[in-house]
Write an enzyme that holds these catalytic residues in place. Structure first.
Site, short mmCIF file in Angstrom:
data_model
loop_
_atom_site.label_atom_id
_atom_site.label_comp_id
_atom_site.label_asym_id
_atom_site.label_seq_id
_atom_site.Cartn_x
_atom_site.Cartn_y
_atom_site.Cartn_z
N GLN A 121 0.65 -1.41 -0.13
CA GLN A 121 0.12 0.19 -0.12
C GLN A 121 0.64 1.07 -0.04
OE1 GLN A 121 -1.27 0.89 4.44
NE2 GLN A 121 -1.51 -0.88 4.07
N HIS A 147 -0.28 5.47 0.75
CA HIS A 147 -0.97 6.71 0.84
C HIS A 147 -0.81 7.94 0.26
CE1 HIS A 147 -1.29 3.79 4.95
NE2 HIS A 147 -0.46 4.51 4.97
N GLU A 181 3.04 8.62 8.36
CA GLU A 181 2.94 7.49 9.66
C GLU A 181 4.12 7.91 10.61
OE1 GLU A 181 0.22 5.19 8.45
OE2 GLU A 181 2.62 3.35 8.10
N HIS A 218 4.40 0.37 1.17
CA HIS A 218 5.56 -0.27 1.98
C HIS A 218 4.12 -1.44 2.50
CE1 HIS A 218 2.84 2.25 3.98
NE2 HIS A 218 1.98 1.61 4.86
N ARG A 257 -4.18 0.17 -2.38
CA ARG A 257 -3.84 -0.76 -1.79
C ARG A 257 -3.45 -1.41 -3.28
NH1 ARG A 257 -7.81 -0.33 1.64
NH2 ARG A 257 -7.13 -0.55 3.96
#
Length: 396
Positions: free
Chosen positions: A80, A82, A117, A244, A263
């Site tokens: 995936q 982001h 993140e 990642h 994804r």
């Protein structure tokens, strides 16, 4: 101060044991993947005062710009990325116009926010994060000697660099790569492993992932990604747009308040290969780094990547500090006990006892809180604009 009741996500890749035991509950065999702590609309926390009265946490805070998760992986997560802030805004607006329900399986953009993140390991935590350099990918592919890996290597030699790697991923995701071809690559990885050869754990990782997704082209893509292992107490930062897949372990994740995920494999959820490739191609080489903490106090490490809306302070307290250890000064904090038993005390004389897995919200009036007892707490907060940030050590 308000105790928090937090929701869980029972994704199939979750661990049946790790989070229940972390929360002091008896496992019942159901995979528990994540605990969400924050105000995100998909799983908002509830704040409970000393009298037992409950209200949505957002009634106290508005929409917090950050959120905290406990994540437990028992098998690989999806491959995936982001999105950036602009991509999230555009994607969310488009899906809203299309009338796709927020909880629809094919909904990609659950909000209009980006999702950088940071992962803080509570146990040994393994992930695939970001692309290896071109030369290293070629070094990994060369000994495999399968038609598929030979083609990838030839194409990458002719078209090297980050953009070339992304084009190889796009080709793998859009071509009719057969299960037999994937199986041939896995077999070659397994054979080399038995011979004692494993270039930077690439072959053992592919074999490990293939146990769960033997026909998924993500197994082949994994050969192009860095394998990173964090030991308990270590942290890593992933900027938006980093490809990642977390593999195994228990961690805290602190991030911008978002659930936007594109994804492309290693999952039974909705995949968006085109969106993932577009995100990779427009974001470029976003930052992947280990986070070296700063010490706010002798007992408190602060993990604070630059230019993002979150930071994490980890405080260890013992009976050697009878007066307690002060929390990091922040307007609003989410605090969770990660070990032992502690008591949180504010200047008004309020006291909240926390065991492992229990959490509390600290508001503006709680900025002078101290922690006493024997244990460890993690505090997610939004750093001040001029805060001192941690040193980041780039992985690639």
């Amino acid at each position: 101060m308000y105790r928090l009741r937090n929701g869980v996500q029972n994704y199939s890749w979750g661990s049946p044991e790790a989070i229940p035991r972390f929360l002091g509950e008896r496992p019942d065999g159901t995979p528990v993947a994540e605990v969400w702590i924050g105000t995100h609309a998909l799983q908002p926390s509830t704040a409970v005062d000393a009298a037992g009265d409950a209200k949505p946490l957002s009634d106290l805070t508005g929409d917090l710009p950050f959120m905290l998760k406990v994540l437990a992986a028992d098998q690989p997560l999806s491959l995936q990325v982001h999105p950036s802030k602009s991509q999230a805004e555009d994607g969310y607006a488009e899906e809203e116009r299309a009338g796709i329900p927020l909880d629809a399986p094919n909904r990609v953009y659950k909000d209009d926010n980006h999702k950088p993140e940071m992962v803080y390991a509570l146990t040994t935590f393994d992930s695939l994060i970001g692309f290896r350099p071109t030369v290293e990918i070629l070094r990994v592919l060369a000994p495999l000697e399968t038609p598929l890996t030979q083609k990838l290597a030839e194409d990458l030699r002719a078209d090297p660099g980050f953009a070339g790697i992304v084009r190889r991923v796009e080709w793998l995701l859009s071509s009719e790569v057969s299960p037999a071809q994937i199986g041939e690559v896995v077999g070659a990885c397994r054979a080399l492993g038995k011979m004692g050869m494993d270039i930077k754990r690439a072959y053992s990782t592919a074999v490990e992932i293939a146990e769960y997704y033997p026909e998924d082209v993500g197994v082949v893509i994994s050969l192009m990604l860095n394998r990173m292992t964090l030991q308990p107490g270590e942290a890593a930062y992933l900027g938006a747009g980093i490809i990642h897949a977390h593999l195994k372990g228990l961690c805290l994740e602190v991030m911008a308040s978002s659930d936007n995920v594109l994804r492309a494999g290693l999952t039974k959820k909705h995949v968006d290969p085109t969106g993932l490739v577009t995100c990779l191609g427009t974001t470029g080489m976003a930052r992947i780094a280990r986070v070296n903490p700063e010490f706010a106090l002798a007992e408190t490490e602060v993990f604070s990547p630059a230019d993002v809306e979150f930071a994490l302070a980890v405080t260890q307290v013992s009976h050697a500090d009878p007066e307690g250890v002060a929390v990091v000064d922040a307007k609003q904090s989410l605090l969770i006990c990660t070990g032992g038993e502690v008591e949180v005390r504010n200047a008004a004389g309020e006291q909240v006892r926390l065991g492992r897995g229990e959490s509390v919200f600290l508001g503006p009036e709680d900025r002078a809180c101290v922690i006493v007892g024997l244990g460890e707490v993690a505090q997610a907060f939004e750093p001040a604009r001029r805060a001192v940030h941690s040193r980041l050590v780039d992985v690639v």
